[in-house]
Design an enzyme around this catalytic site. Sequence first.
Site, PDB file in Angstrom:
ATOM      1  N   LYS A 231       8.329 -11.750  -2.050  1.00 27.24           N
ATOM      2  CA  LYS A 231       8.579 -10.430  -2.279  1.00 27.24           C
ATOM      3  C   LYS A 231       9.585  -9.988  -2.327  1.00 27.24           C
ATOM      4  O   LYS A 231       9.445  -9.431  -1.292  1.00 27.24           O
ATOM      5  CB  LYS A 231       6.962 -10.087  -2.421  1.00 27.24           C
ATOM      6  CG  LYS A 231       7.049  -8.563  -2.993  1.00 27.24           C
ATOM      7  CD  LYS A 231       5.909  -7.618  -2.175  1.00 27.24           C
ATOM      8  CE  LYS A 231       6.222  -6.231  -2.235  1.00 27.24           C
ATOM      9  NZ  LYS A 231       4.467  -5.549  -1.886  1.00 27.24           N
ATOM     10  N   LYS A 243       3.141   7.211  -2.056  1.00 25.86           N
ATOM     11  CA  LYS A 243       2.264   6.779  -1.787  1.00 25.86           C
ATOM     12  C   LYS A 243       1.436   8.057  -1.216  1.00 25.86           C
ATOM     13  O   LYS A 243       2.282   8.856  -0.488  1.00 25.86           O
ATOM     14  CB  LYS A 243       2.993   5.758  -0.755  1.00 25.86           C
ATOM     15  CG  LYS A 243       3.406   4.497  -1.064  1.00 25.86           C
ATOM     16  CD  LYS A 243       3.581   4.034   0.031  1.00 25.86           C
ATOM     17  CE  LYS A 243       4.169   2.607   0.148  1.00 25.86           C
ATOM     18  NZ  LYS A 243       3.114   1.473  -0.617  1.00 25.86           N
ATOM     19  N   ASP A 255       8.747  -4.454   2.909  1.00 26.57           N
ATOM     20  CA  ASP A 255       8.151  -4.707   2.015  1.00 26.57           C
ATOM     21  C   ASP A 255       8.572  -5.892   0.863  1.00 26.57           C
ATOM     22  O   ASP A 255       8.501  -6.127   0.306  1.00 26.57           O
ATOM     23  CB  ASP A 255       7.558  -3.651   0.491  1.00 26.57           C
ATOM     24  CG  ASP A 255       6.919  -3.622   0.423  1.00 26.57           C
ATOM     25  OD1 ASP A 255       6.180  -4.044   0.973  1.00 26.57           O
ATOM     26  OD2 ASP A 255       6.403  -3.421  -1.276  1.00 26.57           O
ATOM     27  N   ASP A 314       2.280   1.937  -7.909  1.00 28.13           N
ATOM     28  CA  ASP A 314       2.948   0.733  -6.357  1.00 28.13           C
ATOM     29  C   ASP A 314       2.442  -0.247  -6.103  1.00 28.13           C
ATOM     30  O   ASP A 314       2.275  -1.046  -5.004  1.00 28.13           O
ATOM     31  CB  ASP A 314       1.763   2.037  -5.412  1.00 28.13           C
ATOM     32  CG  ASP A 314       1.597   1.657  -4.011  1.00 28.13           C
ATOM     33  OD1 ASP A 314       2.997   1.292  -3.607  1.00 28.13           O
ATOM     34  OD2 ASP A 314       1.178   1.646  -3.077  1.00 28.13           O
ATOM     35  N   ARG A 318       3.113  -6.809  -7.038  1.00 26.40           N
ATOM     36  CA  ARG A 318       2.925  -8.564  -8.609  1.00 26.40           C
ATOM     37  C   ARG A 318       3.571  -8.493  -9.737  1.00 26.40           C
ATOM     38  O   ARG A 318       4.002  -9.531 -10.158  1.00 26.40           O
ATOM     39  CB  ARG A 318       1.531  -8.356  -9.017  1.00 26.40           C
ATOM     40  CG  ARG A 318       1.325  -6.615  -8.939  1.00 26.40           C
ATOM     41  CD  ARG A 318      -0.034  -6.148  -8.796  1.00 26.40           C
ATOM     42  NE  ARG A 318      -0.452  -6.078  -7.921  1.00 26.40           N
ATOM     43  CZ  ARG A 318      -1.404  -5.757  -7.249  1.00 26.40           C
ATOM     44  NH1 ARG A 318      -3.082  -5.870  -7.751  1.00 26.40           N
ATOM     45  NH2 ARG A 318      -2.231  -5.424  -6.354  1.00 26.40           N
TER      46      ARG A 318
END
Length: 462
Positions: A231, A243, A255, A314, A318
């Site tokens: 990712k 967020k 991230d 958010d 995926r």
Amino acid sequence: MIKQGKSYSKDGHIAFIVGNEFKTVEGIPTIVEEQAKKFIASDEKTDYIKLGEQFIFFVKENDDLEKMRVAGYETRTKLSKEAKELFISGKGASALALAEGLALSNYQFLKYFKDADKKRYQLENITLLDAFEAKDIIRLNNTTKAVYWSRDMVNEPLSYLTAPQLAKEIKAFESVENLTVKVLDKKKIEELKMGGLLAVNLGSIDEPTFTIVEYKPKNPKNKKPIVLVGKGVVYDTGGMSLKPTAGSMDSMKSDMGGAACMAGAIYAAAMNELDLHLIALIPATDNRPGGNAYVPGDVITMYDGTTVEVLNTDAEGRMILADALAYSNELDPELVIDAATLTGAAVAAIGQKASCVMGNAKQETIDALVKSGYNVHERLAQMPFWDDYAEEVKSAIADLKNLGGKYAGSITAGKFLEHFVKSPYIHLDIAGPAYLDSVDNYKGKGGTGVGVRLLNNFFENY
């Protein structure tokens, strides 16, 4: 750099790995041997003395290699910044582990300090005085180099590390033999109809990238490749589902820890000339609420034609992973492993001491990965992966929705991803250990490079 030497420089520093007896080194003062005898008789695990500008360290020999790595960290904390060389008197796996912990503890991310030169550790060489296989030292150096690279990437801010820049950093791997890198730009991603990656990118002014790294030695022992997927969300605001909590965005440059993990893993494997055919897929973008950003309620068509109802922007990781996982089917792999800083649920479940692992691959394969986690102390906690959990990501208006129910968020995220993979599959949620807010021995503070050592140990024993 870790290297082998036969003699000790009297100007250097030295760490003795001490068992029941003290093995002296030519030129060491008598006072050191006297201190070593006291250390052997004590309950202390580590100790040191300082003779002028020279540091002499004592470390109790231990079959628990993690304790030796931590002792390497403790040695680094006591060693002066100006020290340029340290010698290790000790043999076998314990000496290598001490050197590994010391080398990993020597990492610093100083790029943005004005006084970086004053802060920088001067240690350049860790010299092992006993006999070791050259290949063991080479592999340790290469893997450490890849961990450093991975940590650098995670620590870099978005002001530098955009998705195109991440692809450029990975492109530099092509200097390694038998390794190739292909970077797909936005136009090519659009042609491939990678709807998830393109949707997450809609709010950004920086274009997405999809990077394909292939390492293929001349005689790989696997007939079909192992595909690694990471990712690469280089920064995550949460998008339109911004967020909300204090501090929740402060570390979101991290991230892309999954991308750093998988790119670092294949980089180390190639440098170590492992006899496995590996392919890494790195989808990358940032996730912002600007421009024509995707919103909750949107329905996105993914690379394989699956439609996904977006309930939360958010849950973007995926979305980009799904496209890459679906693309992996084109490569006919024998195993697919992904890594992602995917869910807060993983952190809530097991904290930062381990990563979550789940999947539909053979249990013996998962067990081998778990064993590698114990070997290098990048431990994995296996979560259930029952098909019941897949029910929670079914949508009323599309094939899937990108959010599960209230509970078991790390597992429902894994089941969402599983939908897109046709080959045996393992999912690693590294959200806990990928980035640390405070120092945790040789893992440091900030990006840890978690997964690089784990996967290379797995590959070596595959």
